[in-house]
Design an enzyme around this catalytic site. Structure first.
Site, PDB file in Angstrom:
ATOM      1  N   SER A 114       0.811  -1.222   0.000  1.00  0.00           N
ATOM      2  CA  SER A 114       0.000   0.000   0.000  1.00  0.00           C
ATOM      3  C   SER A 114       0.839   1.264   0.000  1.00  0.00           C
ATOM      4  O   SER A 114       0.341   2.343   0.225  1.00  0.00           O
ATOM      5  CB  SER A 114      -0.912   0.013   1.237  1.00  0.00           C
ATOM      6  OG  SER A 114      -0.134   0.016   2.423  1.00  0.00           O
ATOM      7  N   CYS A 115       2.130   1.151  -0.241  1.00  0.00           N
ATOM      8  CA  CYS A 115       2.974   2.328  -0.080  1.00  0.00           C
ATOM      9  C   CYS A 115       3.042   3.144  -1.357  1.00  0.00           C
ATOM     10  O   CYS A 115       2.596   2.742  -2.416  1.00  0.00           O
ATOM     11  CB  CYS A 115       4.392   1.929   0.318  1.00  0.00           C
ATOM     12  SG  CYS A 115       5.404   1.445  -1.077  1.00  0.00           S
ATOM     13  N   GLY A 116       3.651   4.305  -1.238  1.00  0.00           N
ATOM     14  CA  GLY A 116       3.912   5.149  -2.392  1.00  0.00           C
ATOM     15  C   GLY A 116       5.175   5.937  -2.139  1.00  0.00           C
ATOM     16  O   GLY A 116       5.497   6.263  -1.001  1.00  0.00           O
ATOM     17  N   GLU A 226       1.990   7.768  -6.221  1.00  0.00           N
ATOM     18  CA  GLU A 226       2.610   6.695  -6.996  1.00  0.00           C
ATOM     19  C   GLU A 226       1.733   6.258  -8.161  1.00  0.00           C
ATOM     20  O   GLU A 226       2.229   5.972  -9.253  1.00  0.00           O
ATOM     21  CB  GLU A 226       2.906   5.498  -6.087  1.00  0.00           C
ATOM     22  CG  GLU A 226       3.718   4.419  -6.788  1.00  0.00           C
ATOM     23  CD  GLU A 226       4.022   3.261  -5.874  1.00  0.00           C
ATOM     24  OE1 GLU A 226       5.027   2.570  -6.125  1.00  0.00           O
ATOM     25  OE2 GLU A 226       3.259   3.041  -4.919  1.00  0.00           O
TER      26      GLU A 226
END
Length: 287
Positions: A114-116, A226
């Site tokens: 779930s990162c960016g 992202e």
């Protein structure tokens, strides 16, 4: 190879009644991406479309832009002590003579589901590495994409109807490509929304379809920086999300000419940037 779904026993409580039953869960496993034999990134993903995921990731990193720049992608054997293949490591080989960005071989990236990658430095990097301009406000682009709000409003239901694994698990993000006429081109599901987009873009790269200059990218969750980055790097002019965008995603969209739509639910939506591609019937109310 890991399966898309797995079964686990759960204790179910409904109105005070307790029972035991199997439940279907979305699978999540690590994928290590190597570039010409050197470790580059690790992402948590739903197994499947791994080659497309790796190719799409490298499009967003500015490494690949055409099918001719990709030599091949293979799974790496010997990933465990006993030498067996876990199908969790892929090696992307670029075409001989392809000049690689310096950053790709000097950093090791760990990406969660779930990162960016955020920050003004990342925004600047997208601006300088994007291969295709999507800003058609100058008027020198023939027949720029123009969408009716009613067409956009119909896309989430079309995406939802095509989500096969979500129906069994309820635990997957989805990303879909549509034509400017609202026709579904491709859809991918993954535990990570950015992985789903990479799978779409990677498949387009393998098919020689980049840039995706006349398409709409729809994501099932929020629109992070992202995801906006991945749209710009693939030449996609419109990004729509059923949830909220981040402030940096809006900044990137405004700078690059990307049309960014958020909170696309029913007949309602917010247009955060690139409103010239939305065929509005009346002047927007100032507020």
């Amino acid at each position: 190879m890991g399966r898309v779904t797995e079964r686990r026993k759960v204790i179910r409580i409904r109105d005070g009644a307790v029972s035991t039953r199997p439940d279907t869960l979305v699978a999540e496993e690590p994928l290590e991406i190597r570039l010409n034999g050197k470790p580059l990134a690790i992402t948590m993903r739903t197994p499947g479309d791994d080659f497309a995921l790796a190719a799409g990731f490298l499009v967003s990193e500015g490494v690949l832009g055409t099918a001719e720049e990709l030599q091949n992608i293979v799974y790496c054997a010997g990933a465990t002590v006993d030498g067996s293949n876990t199908y969790n490591i892929v090696d992307v080989r670029t075409a001989p003579g392809l000049v690689l960005p310096d950053i790709t071989l000097e950093r090791n990236v760990y990406t969660t589901s779930s990162c960016g990658l955020c920050g003004k430095a990342s925004l600047d990097a997208v601006r300088t590495t994007a291969r295709w301009a999507i800003d058609d406000t100058a008027g020198d682009t023939a027949d720029p994409v123009r969408l009716a709000p009613e067409l956009l409003a119909a896309l989430p239901d079309r995406l939802r109807a095509a989500q096969q694994v979500f129906d069994r698990t309820g635990g997957l993000h989805a990303a879909a490509l549509f034509t400017e006429d609202g026709e579904l081109v491709d859809i991918r599901e993954d535990v990570g929304r950015h992985n789903a987009v990479d799978k779409l873009v990677g498949r387009a790269l393998q098919d020689g379809a980049l840039p995706l200059s006349r398409t709409v990218l729809l994501v099932s969750g929020r629109a992070s920086f992202e995801l906006a980055q991945k749209a710009v790097m693939a030449g996609i002019p419109v990004l729509a999300a059923v949830s909220a965008p981040s402030s940096l995603a809006v900044d990137l969209a405004a700078e690059t000419g990307l049309t960014l739509v958020g909170f696309l639910r029913g007949a309602s939506m917010n247009v955060y940037a690139g409103d010239h591609r939305i065929a509005l019937r009346a002047e927007a109310t100032q507020g």
